[in-house]
Scaffold this active site. Structure first.
Site, PDB file in Angstrom:
ATOM      1  N   GLU A   1      20.426 -33.895  12.679  1.00 16.41           N
ATOM      2  CA  GLU A   1      20.143 -32.816  13.624  1.00 16.41           C
ATOM      3  C   GLU A   1      18.642 -32.621  13.747  1.00 16.41           C
ATOM      4  OE1 GLU A   1      24.052 -30.401  11.901  1.00 16.41           O
ATOM      5  OE2 GLU A   1      22.031 -29.608  11.622  1.00 16.41           O
TER       6      GLU A   1
ATOM      7  N   LYS B   1      15.320 -30.652  13.576  1.00 16.23           N
ATOM      8  CA  LYS B   1      14.897 -29.513  12.747  1.00 16.23           C
ATOM      9  C   LYS B   1      14.034 -28.595  13.612  1.00 16.23           C
ATOM     10  CE  LYS B   1      12.915 -28.370   8.238  1.00 16.23           C
ATOM     11  NZ  LYS B   1      12.049 -27.287   8.711  1.00 16.23           N
TER      12      LYS B   1
ATOM     13  N   ASP C   1      11.780 -25.688  14.952  1.00 19.85           N
ATOM     14  CA  ASP C   1      10.704 -24.906  14.348  1.00 19.85           C
ATOM     15  C   ASP C   1      10.825 -23.470  14.848  1.00 19.85           C
ATOM     16  OD1 ASP C   1       8.546 -24.355  12.797  1.00 19.85           O
ATOM     17  OD2 ASP C   1       7.059 -25.167  14.180  1.00 19.85           O
TER      18      ASP C   1
ATOM     19  N   TYR D   1      24.231 -24.429  14.202  1.00 19.31           N
ATOM     20  CA  TYR D   1      24.481 -25.744  13.623  1.00 19.31           C
ATOM     21  C   TYR D   1      25.269 -25.751  12.312  1.00 19.31           C
ATOM     22  CZ  TYR D   1      20.031 -24.171  11.529  1.00 19.31           C
ATOM     23  OH  TYR D   1      19.045 -23.437  10.929  1.00 19.31           O
TER      24      TYR D   1
ATOM     25  N   LYS E   1      10.398 -34.410   7.215  1.00 22.05           N
ATOM     26  CA  LYS E   1       9.359 -33.683   7.959  1.00 22.05           C
ATOM     27  C   LYS E   1       8.403 -34.683   8.620  1.00 22.05           C
ATOM     28  CE  LYS E   1       8.625 -29.728   7.780  1.00 22.05           C
ATOM     29  NZ  LYS E   1       8.187 -28.778   6.766  1.00 22.05           N
TER      30      LYS E   1
ATOM     31  N   CYS F   1     -24.561 -12.464  24.685  1.00 17.47           N
ATOM     32  CA  CYS F   1     -23.615 -12.999  25.666  1.00 17.47           C
ATOM     33  C   CYS F   1     -24.230 -14.191  26.401  1.00 17.47           C
ATOM     34  CB  CYS F   1     -23.231 -11.912  26.677  1.00 17.47           C
ATOM     35  SG  CYS F   1     -22.161 -12.511  28.010  1.00 17.47           S
TER      36      CYS F   1
ATOM     37  N   CYS G   1     -24.716 -12.972  30.334  1.00 20.38           N
ATOM     38  CA  CYS G   1     -25.624 -11.908  30.784  1.00 20.38           C
ATOM     39  C   CYS G   1     -26.715 -11.562  29.777  1.00 20.38           C
ATOM     40  CB  CYS G   1     -24.819 -10.656  31.142  1.00 20.38           C
ATOM     41  SG  CYS G   1     -24.065  -9.839  29.715  1.00 20.38           S
TER      42      CYS G   1
ATOM     43  N   CYS H   1     -18.683  -8.739  24.594  1.00 17.49           N
ATOM     44  CA  CYS H   1     -19.866  -8.367  25.361  1.00 17.49           C
ATOM     45  C   CYS H   1     -19.609  -6.972  25.923  1.00 17.49           C
ATOM     46  CB  CYS H   1     -20.109  -9.360  26.500  1.00 17.49           C
ATOM     47  SG  CYS H   1     -21.371  -8.785  27.671  1.00 17.49           S
TER      48      CYS H   1
ATOM     49  N   CYS I   1     -21.652  -7.879  33.624  1.00 12.79           N
ATOM     50  CA  CYS I   1     -21.430  -9.264  33.193  1.00 12.79           C
ATOM     51  C   CYS I   1     -20.466  -9.920  34.175  1.00 12.79           C
ATOM     52  CB  CYS I   1     -20.861  -9.275  31.774  1.00 12.79           C
ATOM     53  SG  CYS I   1     -20.611 -10.912  31.086  1.00 12.79           S
TER      54      CYS I   1
END
Length: 672
Positions: A112, A114, A116, A224, A313, A407, A410, A425, A431
């Site tokens: 099957e 796996k 996540d 499952y 895995k 920033c 600006c 900022c 800006c």
């Protein structure tokens, strides 16, 4: 009349449950989405008017609405053990050798995917979903039944079949990649904490206290494994049980395979190690189970995991490439996000050119230099990330990357609020990315939905100095002579744009509040604020504590909103928008009185309640003649207190001698 209504509710319930079964289990669209929604709304209306006839398995429950103050801890009937992991072919052959040595010969395996996601155990009694429990520590987990009922693939009531009176079926709740990216982008736009991957988002969603919020996030599920008393007398093999639970109406992944030996298992693994990148959801490996139940019993368990199953895995895919530079994106809220610009490289089936570096802490942790050879990984993360620099390939003289202090757009000094990882900022009205981003947010489909305006047009209007604030949109009708000079902007386009801007004045208060782009005030928060305070003046008059006391708001949102409403430029902007005729109060609905027991009394609701949501309690109070207040004052007659009520609100009520009553006491007042 009453019997006719009951019959109609039963008919719609059965009909819609059948459509859900056809769509989510058999992948057959027996009705259009529009027609389904019409029938669902009809059923919702009837159930609201005649709640005594609502079926406990009504399809309307899949939209949620229940508030859970805390999740009850429940002990698993059968422990939810974790699987042992293998990472290479030899370890898997060793597993097979141990199985063969114990059983005495080769066995069949079921392979099957796996998933996540988040493990879940569902209990059914007489074909009806009775309980949904998370894995927890394997011995006990949290009861999340109300939230799980919003997942459309999970049946509330099974059709007639040969299933046991009581059984558990286990599986995985997950989120598809496209949904994750869309929802994470919305959170980013609202300056909310984003999730690293779909698994974390799914897990965070299933633990939300408001099931209506869970329903808005498209979770999926595959099941499952079946548990029931005397299972071996009903089924000889795991494969046989999977085929049967599909017949009962449960979603089982189509990619499961029965393998005759370990070589077939390895072929399955090799195929999915590559093909997994074409799936719409994440998998991180393959689960291998001995097929025969009698062999499973013979093999038994260790203290932590079954001896008859293991998981292979997949390694997270990792490549090397060159970090060419780091650029910085400024969002509409002023958040500055560093982005690594990479030499293009193929990773997990796609060409990767950029990777997020998240924040200054991450840059410091990685100790990156411009021109470094870096490891880039894309495992459970959809978005590629830099794992580390290859120090052996670092050339002398490479310049270390330091997060900017000002920033990049600006030049304003960046700030970082206490407890936050992101720099901002603060020059929100000067800006460019913030100004343009804020107006683009305002016109968006889920906000003001202004037809005839798009992101490119906003960029153009900013460039020619016609739009610097949201309110400037409503002054455009006076500047038609300048609009006609814009390239590819004809008379019809201008008319459509001005019409769309004018029509936006009809949008409800909660849409306007969301569209303003106030940091941390997303769509749901805006709705809750509008419902609670009724109009902008009440929000302006509220303290931070008053705002934080609104359900699901909290101190961070409250402080952001409070500060926004005390900024002189924001106040001037709001005044202009009010003068242009936008809605800054909700349209009061006509309340049909069910009684007058609360007439002349004022109420305030605070906290989380066991049997009713705060919105439902508000409706109850108003429908029996009571009036809701937005804050505690001498005018308040009763404070209805639930769990997790703010201590400052409690102290203020006690100081003013306001009677504090429970949900039960309120209901008793109504009954009297």
């Amino acid at each position: 009349m009453s019997q006719d209504i009951q019959a109609k509710i039963e008919q719609l319930t059965a009909e819609l449950n059948e459509y859900n079964y056809q769509y989510y289990v058999l992948a057959n669209s027996a009705i259009s989405d529009f027609d389904f929604d019409i029938k669902l709304k009809e059923l919702e209306k009837l159930e609201k008017e005649y709640p005594q006839y609502q079926d406990p398995n009504s399809p309307t429950l899949k939209v949620g609405g229940d508030i859970t103050s805390k999740f009850k801890t429940v002990k698993h009937r059968w422990p939810m053990l974790s699987l042992s992991n293998t990472y290479n072919e030899q370890e898997l052959r060793d597993f097979d050798n141990r199985v063969q040595k114990a059983i005495g010969h080769a066995v069949d395996y079921v392979c099957e995917l796996k998933f996540d996601g988040l493990s879940i155990s569902l209990t059914y009694k007489n074909g009806q979903l009775a309980q949904a429990i998370t894995r927890g520590d394997g011995v006990q987990g949290d009861d999340v039944t109300k939230n799980v009922k919003t997942i459309r693939k999970i049946p509330h009531q099974l059709k007639k079949g040969d299933y046991p009176d009581l059984f558990e079926i286990r599986g995985e709740i997950f989120m598809h990649k496209s949904a994750f990216l869309r929802l994470n982008k919305e959170r980013e736009d609202n300056s909310d904490q984003t999730y690293a991957n779909p698994r974390n988002f799914a897990s965070g969603t299933i633990k939300l206290q408001d099931s209506s919020e869970v329903a808005k996030r498209p979770l999926d599920c595959y099941l499952y494994f079946l548990y029931t008393e005397n299972r071996n007398k009903t089924f000889a093999t795991h494969w046989e049980s999977l085929e049967k639970v599909k017949e009962w109406g449960f979603p089982v992944a189509e990619h499961t395979k029965l393998c005759a030996n370990i070589d077939e298992v390895l072929n399955f693994i090799h195929y999915w190690d590559t093909a997994r990148h074409q799936l719409t959801f994440d998998i991180d490996g393959i689960v291998i189970k001995v097929n025969e139940y009698s062999y499973q019993e013979e093999l038994g368990f260790t203290a932590k995991s079954p001896r008859w199953a293991t998981s292979f895995k997949f390694k997270a895919e990792r490549v090397e490439t060159v970090l060419e530079s780091v650029s910085y994106q400024i969002g509409r809220t002023g958040a500055v996000t560093p982005v690594a610009n990479l030499r293009p490289v193929l990773l997990a089936g796609t060409t990767v050119k950029r990777a997020s570096l998240h924040n200054a802490n991450e840059i410091e942790r990685l100790d990156l230099h411009e021109g470094d050879t870096v490891y880039v990984e894309k495992g459970g993360e959809i978005i590629p990330k830099i794992i580390a620099a290859n120090l052996e390939k670092r050339h002398a003289g490479l310049k270390a990357i330091h997060y900017p202090t000002h920033c990049p757009e600006c030049g304003t000094a960046l700030v970082r609020q206490e407890g936050e990882a992101v720099h901002y900022c603060p020059n929100e009205n000067g800006c460019k990315p913030q100004i343009v981003g804020k107006v683009q947010h305002y016109i968006g489909r889920k906000m003001m939905d202004i037809q005839g305006l798009g992101d490119e047009t906003i960029e153009t209007l900013y460039r020619i100095n016609l739009v610097r604030h949201i309110s400037d949109l409503y002054a455009l009708k006076e500047k038609r002579d300048q609009l006609v000079t814009i390239d590819r902007f004809g008379q019809k386009s201008i008319d459509n744009m001005l019409k769309g801007i004018e029509e936006s004045k009809e949008k409800p208060f909660e849409k306007v509040l969301f569209a303003l782009g106030i940091r941390h005030v997303g769509e749901t928060v805006a709705k809750k604020l509008a419902l609670h305070f009724k109009n902008l003046d009440n929000i302006k008059a509220a303290t931070v504590e008053d705002i934080a006391a609104v359900q699901d708001i909290g101190i961070r949102i409250a402080e952001s909103l409070y500060n926004y409403l005390r900024d002189e430029e924001n106040i001037a902007e709001l005044n202009k928008l009010q003068q242009y005729g936008l809605n800054f109060q909700i349209e009061e609905r006509e309340v049909v009185l069910a009684g007058e027991n609360l007439s002349g009394k004022t109420f305030l609701i605070s906290g989380v309640f066991a049997d009713y949501s705060r919105e439902q309690l508000t409706e109850l109070i108003e429908s029996h003649g009571g009036k809701m207040l937005s804050s505690i004052s001498a005018k308040l007659n009763y404070l209805v207190a639930g769990d997790k009520m703010g201590p400052s609100k409690l102290a203020k009520a006690e100081k003013l001698n306001v009677p504090i009553i429970s949900e039960r006491e309120l209901l008793e007042m109504i009954k009297e």
